[in-house]
Enzyme design. Structure first.
Site, short mmCIF file in Angstrom:
data_model
loop_
_atom_site.label_atom_id
_atom_site.label_comp_id
_atom_site.label_asym_id
_atom_site.label_seq_id
_atom_site.Cartn_x
_atom_site.Cartn_y
_atom_site.Cartn_z
N GLN A 11 -5.46 -3.89 3.39
CA GLN A 11 -5.55 -3.57 1.96
C GLN A 11 -4.43 -4.23 1.14
O GLN A 11 -3.43 -4.70 1.70
CB GLN A 11 -5.49 -2.05 1.77
CG GLN A 11 -4.26 -1.39 2.39
CD GLN A 11 -4.46 0.08 2.70
OE1 GLN A 11 -5.29 0.74 2.09
NE2 GLN A 11 -3.69 0.60 3.65
N HIS A 54 1.41 16.85 -1.25
CA HIS A 54 1.88 16.92 0.14
C HIS A 54 2.21 18.34 0.58
O HIS A 54 1.92 18.73 1.71
CB HIS A 54 3.09 15.99 0.32
CG HIS A 54 2.71 14.54 0.23
ND1 HIS A 54 3.30 13.65 -0.64
CD2 HIS A 54 1.76 13.84 0.89
CE1 HIS A 54 2.73 12.47 -0.50
NE2 HIS A 54 1.80 12.55 0.42
N ASP A 80 2.62 7.11 4.23
CA ASP A 80 3.77 7.18 3.32
C ASP A 80 4.82 8.16 3.79
O ASP A 80 5.97 8.12 3.35
CB ASP A 80 3.31 7.52 1.90
CG ASP A 80 2.46 8.78 1.87
OD1 ASP A 80 2.97 9.87 2.21
OD2 ASP A 80 1.27 8.68 1.50
N GLY A 138 -7.89 6.46 12.80
CA GLY A 138 -7.86 7.88 13.12
C GLY A 138 -9.04 8.37 13.94
O GLY A 138 -8.88 9.14 14.90
N ASP A 193 -4.94 12.98 5.79
CA ASP A 193 -4.29 12.53 4.55
C ASP A 193 -4.75 11.11 4.29
O ASP A 193 -4.03 10.15 4.55
CB ASP A 193 -2.77 12.60 4.74
CG ASP A 193 -2.03 12.23 3.47
OD1 ASP A 193 -2.68 12.10 2.41
OD2 ASP A 193 -0.80 12.05 3.53
N SER A 194 -5.95 11.00 3.74
CA SER A 194 -6.60 9.69 3.66
C SER A 194 -6.67 9.19 2.23
O SER A 194 -6.47 9.94 1.27
CB SER A 194 -8.02 9.82 4.18
OG SER A 194 -8.83 10.45 3.20
N THR A 195 -7.01 7.93 2.09
CA THR A 195 -7.40 7.37 0.80
C THR A 195 -8.82 7.85 0.46
O THR A 195 -9.41 8.62 1.21
CB THR A 195 -7.37 5.82 0.90
OG1 THR A 195 -8.09 5.44 2.07
CG2 THR A 195 -5.94 5.31 1.03
N ASP A 196 -9.36 7.39 -0.66
CA ASP A 196 -10.72 7.75 -1.05
C ASP A 196 -11.71 7.37 0.06
O ASP A 196 -11.46 6.41 0.81
CB ASP A 196 -11.11 7.04 -2.36
CG ASP A 196 -10.31 7.56 -3.55
OD1 ASP A 196 -9.94 8.75 -3.55
OD2 ASP A 196 -10.06 6.76 -4.48
#
Lengths: 275, 275
Positions: free
Chosen positions: B32, B63, B87, B139, B156-159
């Site tokens: 990305q 978080h 992150d 994952g 804890d993912s992106t879209d």
């Protein structure tokens, strides 16, 4: 080809842009720029002085929560005063209460009412109701001469700049308290807990100088920058955080459970309102 | 002269723009585009593939709520798996629990971890903790071979596009359930109730096929489009909507009261999740 509408909101550190399919109205009243456009996602959108005031898609969250919380916490609201709210959304919600006998709507800008009647018929229904009394005047000036007969006052204003800044001062709240019956309540939109927390804190403090009971409730709104939108509610006698009356009228978001839940937990409110 | 950073978020009908004081990092990993910029209001901002992932100003809401809800609802979380979260923000929160013995963080993109270590030192603290095991892998693939030893799994993912779409499927949840102990819980970020309600509904349905207990909680986030951000929580045995342990570590937003309050009232959840 869709254009883009970009807000000019001096109160937001994020700038929101919308796809704009069609401009339906663009004008300037005595007080402000007025724009109505059609968004492919949000339906019709009302913009005042460059800031989105409502979209057909989600206006009900705001208007239901502004109106129904005090109107279900008050034991018998008969006379209601709306300051601002020229789009008619809050008025529509108030009129869902069959016990309400008269609603006085004091809007400073006649052209907002005209535009809403023309472009937002689902919001402006209440202007034709015989219980509605529309007065074109500045809200704070109106209150100065108002007799103490309102059960509930709703402050449905734009952001606290220009004329609207008058609607968040301590002297305004004093006038409002004097215009309420001894059982009266007032609710005002008070901006975002994320972006305007100091402002929320100030308003809560001013209300507490005037009213014995002050509450803070919030609703997540997609189209107001900062979301986590707050309403401050102040009451002369009755508690405010629970609905004490059966549901009045059909609502899409508001319910007795939502009423209770919208009030911030005490420890969170205390933490957020620390100076 | 400040520039503007404008998101390209295919999931949002509103486009967010930020003032950008300075670009601190710009690169492309194997997976990305990665951008770090400094905003005058939000501090440092992490952007992946054009979408804001976090800002220093408000990352703690997300978080804390991702990590502390399951970690306070579980009676004795010792082994925690984080999927995504490169992150380090969720990791930092998990490590506040002294009872946690091991945290496995499975991030697909090593470069996100590197960038966070370099530009977000307040988030990336946990990578130096001896309890942390960092694994660079996808994952879902990782879970396929994982033994059943995790007390809590955080997603804890992106879209849900591209690789991240794998993390919201029913087969992923089946693998996750198999990797949990019989008392295990899973929490996943599941997008916005305003803009992605169908998606939230789908995920809740998939989880209910696999887990006997499924909950939905929300937090208002200023910097994720649509805000009213949801977390879906699923549990094999224990209820989830209350903290059953004393506060673990210092938090800025999370508390036992916030935990309870974050869960949608039952009637509202039912209304929103109607097909």
């Amino acid at each position: 080809m869709a254009q883009t509408f970009t807000e000019r909101d001096p109160f937001s550190p994020i700038t929101y842009s919308y796809l704009m399919e069609e401009v339906l109205y663009q004008g300037r009243s005595q007080h402000q720029d007025i724009l109505v456009f059609k968004s492919p996602f949000f339906g019709r959108v009302l913009v005042l002085d460059g800031v989105v005031q409502l979209t057909e898609w989600d206006e009900y969250y705001y208007h239901e929560m502004l109106a129904h919380v005090p109107l279900h916490a008050h034991p018998h609201p008969r006379r209601v005063l709306i300051i601002g709210g020229g789009d008619g959304g809050a008025l529509r919600e108030v009129l869902k209460h069959p016990g309400v006998e008269e609603v006085t709507l004091v809007e400073v800008d006649a052209q907002v009412v005209e535009v809403s009647r023309r472009f937002f018929p689902t919001l402006a229904t209440g202007f034709a109701d015989p219980r509605t009394r529309l007065i074109i005047a500045e809200g704070s000036a109106f209150l100065a001469g108002a007799p103490a007969l309102f059960d509930v006052i709703l402050v449905d204003s734009t952001d606290p700049v220009g004329l609207a800044a008058n609607l968040f001062t301590q002297s305004f709240y004093q006038r409002a308290a004097q215009a309420l019956t001894p059982e009266g309540m007032l609710t005002s939109q008070t901006e975002s807990l994320h972006f305007h927390r100091d402002f929320v804190r100030q308003v809560q403090g001013r209300l507490a100088q005037v009213f014995p009971i002050v509450g803070l409730y919030a609703v997540p709104l997609a189209t107001y920058a900062g979301n986590w939108w707050t309403f401050s509610i102040a009451s002369r006698r009755h508690p405010v955080s629970q609905a004490i009356r059966a549901p009045q009228g059909v609502t899409r978001y508001y319910s007795a459970e939502v009423h209770r839940h919208a009030f911030l937990p005490p420890s969170l409110r205390e933490e957020l309102m620390k100076g």
